[in-house]
Design a protein around this motif. Structure first.
Motif, PDB file in Angstrom:
ATOM      1  N   GLU A 208      -0.736  28.412  -8.535  1.00  0.00           N
ATOM      2  CA  GLU A 208       0.615  28.691  -8.053  1.00  0.00           C
ATOM      3  C   GLU A 208       1.215  27.514  -7.311  1.00  0.00           C
ATOM      4  OE1 GLU A 208       0.275  32.165  -5.698  1.00  0.00           O
ATOM      5  OE2 GLU A 208      -0.274  33.488  -7.371  1.00  0.00           O
ATOM      6  N   GLN A 209       0.373  26.588  -6.865  1.00  0.00           N
ATOM      7  CA  GLN A 209       0.863  25.437  -6.111  1.00  0.00           C
ATOM      8  C   GLN A 209       0.967  24.216  -7.017  1.00  0.00           C
ATOM      9  OE1 GLN A 209      -1.892  24.959  -2.884  1.00  0.00           O
ATOM     10  NE2 GLN A 209      -1.139  26.739  -1.766  1.00  0.00           N
ATOM     11  N   ALA A 210       1.893  23.312  -6.669  1.00  0.00           N
ATOM     12  CA  ALA A 210       2.035  22.062  -7.417  1.00  0.00           C
ATOM     13  C   ALA A 210       0.811  21.185  -7.157  1.00  0.00           C
ATOM     14  CB  ALA A 210       3.293  21.328  -6.973  1.00  0.00           C
ATOM     15  N   PRO A 211       0.365  20.420  -8.164  1.00  0.00           N
ATOM     16  CA  PRO A 211      -0.810  19.563  -7.981  1.00  0.00           C
ATOM     17  C   PRO A 211      -0.602  18.544  -6.866  1.00  0.00           C
ATOM     18  CG  PRO A 211      -0.234  19.740 -10.306  1.00  0.00           C
ATOM     19  CD  PRO A 211       0.905  20.343  -9.529  1.00  0.00           C
ATOM     20  N   GLN A 212      -1.649  18.308  -6.084  1.00  0.00           N
ATOM     21  CA  GLN A 212      -1.607  17.288  -5.042  1.00  0.00           C
ATOM     22  C   GLN A 212      -2.053  15.953  -5.612  1.00  0.00           C
ATOM     23  OE1 GLN A 212      -4.422  19.643  -2.642  1.00  0.00           O
ATOM     24  NE2 GLN A 212      -2.949  19.504  -0.975  1.00  0.00           N
ATOM     25  N   SER A 213      -1.798  14.902  -4.869  1.00  0.00           N
ATOM     26  CA  SER A 213      -2.353  13.604  -5.253  1.00  0.00           C
ATOM     27  C   SER A 213      -3.868  13.666  -5.110  1.00  0.00           C
ATOM     28  CB  SER A 213      -1.797  12.504  -4.346  1.00  0.00           C
ATOM     29  OG  SER A 213      -2.252  12.678  -3.014  1.00  0.00           O
ATOM     30  N   GLY A 214      -4.563  12.734  -5.766  1.00  0.00           N
ATOM     31  CA  GLY A 214      -6.018  12.764  -5.741  1.00  0.00           C
ATOM     32  C   GLY A 214      -6.597  12.727  -4.340  1.00  0.00           C
ATOM     33  N   GLY A 215      -6.086  11.816  -3.493  1.00  0.00           N
ATOM     34  CA  GLY A 215      -6.603  11.701  -2.136  1.00  0.00           C
ATOM     35  C   GLY A 215      -6.352  12.946  -1.312  1.00  0.00           C
ATOM     36  N   ALA A 216      -5.162  13.524  -1.436  1.00  0.00           N
ATOM     37  CA  ALA A 216      -4.839  14.738  -0.686  1.00  0.00           C
ATOM     38  C   ALA A 216      -5.690  15.909  -1.149  1.00  0.00           C
ATOM     39  CB  ALA A 216      -3.357  15.062  -0.840  1.00  0.00           C
ATOM     40  N   ALA A 217      -5.942  15.982  -2.452  1.00  0.00           N
ATOM     41  CA  ALA A 217      -6.761  17.070  -2.995  1.00  0.00           C
ATOM     42  C   ALA A 217      -8.199  16.975  -2.488  1.00  0.00           C
ATOM     43  CB  ALA A 217      -6.728  17.040  -4.519  1.00  0.00           C
ATOM     44  N   VAL A 218      -8.754  15.757  -2.487  1.00  0.00           N
ATOM     45  CA  VAL A 218     -10.109  15.565  -1.963  1.00  0.00           C
ATOM     46  C   VAL A 218     -10.160  15.932  -0.486  1.00  0.00           C
ATOM     47  CG1 VAL A 218     -11.864  13.842  -1.387  1.00  0.00           C
ATOM     48  CG2 VAL A 218     -10.799  13.824  -3.647  1.00  0.00           C
ATOM     49  N   ALA A 219      -9.162  15.477   0.278  1.00  0.00           N
ATOM     50  CA  ALA A 219      -9.132  15.746   1.717  1.00  0.00           C
ATOM     51  C   ALA A 219      -9.073  17.249   1.991  1.00  0.00           C
ATOM     52  CB  ALA A 219      -7.935  15.045   2.355  1.00  0.00           C
ATOM     53  N   GLU A 220      -8.323  17.989   1.175  1.00  0.00           N
ATOM     54  CA  GLU A 220      -8.250  19.436   1.368  1.00  0.00           C
ATOM     55  C   GLU A 220      -9.620  20.076   1.154  1.00  0.00           C
ATOM     56  OE1 GLU A 220      -5.631  23.315  -0.083  1.00  0.00           O
ATOM     57  OE2 GLU A 220      -5.840  21.582  -1.414  1.00  0.00           O
ATOM     58  N   GLY A 221     -10.343  19.632   0.127  1.00  0.00           N
ATOM     59  CA  GLY A 221     -11.675  20.173  -0.112  1.00  0.00           C
ATOM     60  C   GLY A 221     -12.632  19.876   1.026  1.00  0.00           C
ATOM     61  N   VAL A 222     -12.600  18.636   1.530  1.00  0.00           N
ATOM     62  CA  VAL A 222     -13.473  18.256   2.649  1.00  0.00           C
ATOM     63  C   VAL A 222     -13.126  19.067   3.890  1.00  0.00           C
ATOM     64  CG1 VAL A 222     -14.127  16.378   4.200  1.00  0.00           C
ATOM     65  CG2 VAL A 222     -13.872  15.936   1.752  1.00  0.00           C
ATOM     66  N   ARG A 223     -11.818  19.219   4.176  1.00  0.00           N
ATOM     67  CA  ARG A 223     -11.406  19.997   5.349  1.00  0.00           C
ATOM     68  C   ARG A 223     -11.870  21.443   5.242  1.00  0.00           C
ATOM     69  NH1 ARG A 223      -6.443  17.281   4.702  1.00  0.00           N
ATOM     70  NH2 ARG A 223      -5.551  19.153   3.746  1.00  0.00           N
TER      71      ARG A 223
END
Length: 413
Positions: A208-223
């Motif tokens: 449902e959400q727009a894709p994030q940039s690669g770095g932001a996506a990785v950071a979300e997973g780590v957080r």
């Protein structure tokens, strides 16, 4: 952070996993993929040794594959969460089919060289990282939440089985004809691709959400991992355990060779380790019924620390493999409980990234283990070296004992 189980498949009386068509196809696909990978991990260095006679160059191929896999872990998680997981797996299989078929042809034509082999090792490592991450992330969508730990146990049996059977098969085929292991790899990946094509069920939920940039996506997973008490504990448990098992196997092998143990007995010790894990994977569903989840995890960690310490008392004997095999026997149950619970509490849109963060921590620790064991063995006895790894597992046990994330685990979703 409150732990919740989101959108897990729900059934009052779920059918047996043995009758779950989609899961069984995925399981067979990964089994074939793992078998091909295990064969290539042996056959590629053997081919380099045959072509160049250089052990250093053969080691370079294995090291390159390992390093590339580590580097690709986090990006693979992003891909598994952003794109259709089924298509990702198909693409990975297609790349490996073409690569290994081409290498087999080059070997037959007498034109194979180190650059070609190294390129294939790198491409294969990338495909392996993406395929395995997508497969782990997909399981949650094909299996009811109450069966996730059983599904992980089945996957553990597959992993141990292919590790036991893949290298001997690769070696046998290489002895019959130097192109045969690579033809066999291509065939295994072709069959894996066919199995994935027959899976009709979706392997991810709608995004449902727009894709994030690669770095932001990785950071979300780590957080997400760092913010969740259970996932933080899982990292603290998995990393020392993986390092300890890898280091113990290396330390026992070196200790046995130091005292002149025959190559057959050294190989037998390695087989005992693998057999312990293979049998433990089948026993995992029954072991899980004995204790509550938090108690089970704590007991398994402390029992593993104790068994590794016992193994250190027999450092120069093949008998060292027996208590270690008993410890490895408990490993699949721990993985089934921990990773099954992880799959249940992680939102589908983050499955790939969370799995990749945990795998990166665990595999990085395991990759450091032979080096650490080697350094310790140059200064201390095998017994002392093994006790260091027992202490590492004790760190996992302490983390499991005091962790609020482990204590809050629930039996039912």
């Amino acid at each position: 952070m409150t732990t919740t189980i989101e959108d897990a498949p729900a059934q009052t009386r779920p059918v047996s996993l043995w009758r779950n068509r989609a899961f069984n196809l995925l399981w067979v696909s990964q089994c074939l993929s793992d078998l091909g990978t295990a064969m290539s991990n042996l056959a590629l260095p053997l081919l380099v040794l045959y072509l160049t006679g250089s052990a250093a160059q053969a080691g370079l191929v294995g090291t390159a594959g390992l390093l590339v896999t580590l580097v690709c872990r986090l990006p693979a998680g992003v891909l598994a969460d952003r794109f259709d997981r089924r298509r990702l797996m198909i693409v990975c299989d297609a790349v490996r089919i073409v690569g290994y078929a081409a290498l087999a042809g080059a070997v037959l034509a007498g034109v194979a060289n180190l650059a070609m082999i190294l390129t294939l090792a790198v491409l294969g490592a990338v495909a392996n990282a993406v395929f395995s991450t997508a497969e782990h992330a997909a399981v949650r969508n094909l299996v009811p939440a109450v069966q996730l730990s059983t599904a992980v146990a089945r996957n553990e049996a597959r992993a141990y089985g292919t590790q036991l059977g893949g290298p001997p098969l690769g070696g046998l085929l290489f002895g019959l004809g130097r192109s045969l292991p690579f033809l066999g790899n291509a065939l295994s990946y072709l069959l894996s691709l066919v199995a994935v094509l027959f899976i009709r069920e979706p392997m991810q939920q709608p995004r449902e959400q727009a894709p994030q940039s690669g770095g932001a996506a990785v950071a979300e997973g780590v957080r997400f991992v760092l913010a969740n008490p259970f996932l933080r504990a899982l990292v603290l448990i998995a990393a020392p355990l993986n390092m300890a098992f890898t280091g113990m196997i290396f330390a026992i092998t070196v200790s046995l060779e130091r005292v002149g143990t025959s190559a057959f007995l050294v190989g037998l010790a390695t087989t005992i380790f693998g057999l312990g894990g293979f049998l433990g994977a089948f026993a995992a569903p029954w072991v899980q019924r004995w204790l509550r989840l938090p108690t089970l995890v704590v007991v398994l960690c402390w029992a593993t620390a104790g068994l590794i310490a016992v193994s250190s008392l027999f450092a120069t004997s093949v008998l060292a493999a027996v208590p270690l095999a008993a410890a490895v026997f408990l490993g699949p149950t721990a993985n089934a409980v921990l990773f099954g619970y992880q799959a249940a509490i992680t939102p589908d849109r983050l499955q790939g990234r969370v799995v990749s963060v945990i795998f990166l921590a665990a595999t990085s620790a395991a990759a450091l283990a032979p080096g650490l064991a080697g350094l310790l063995l140059t200064r201390f006895s095998g017994t002392t070296t093994m006790l260091v790894f027992a202490a590492l597992v004790a760190v996992s046990a302490v983390a499991a004992t005091v962790s609020t994330g482990i204590r809050s685990m629930r039996t039912e979703p």
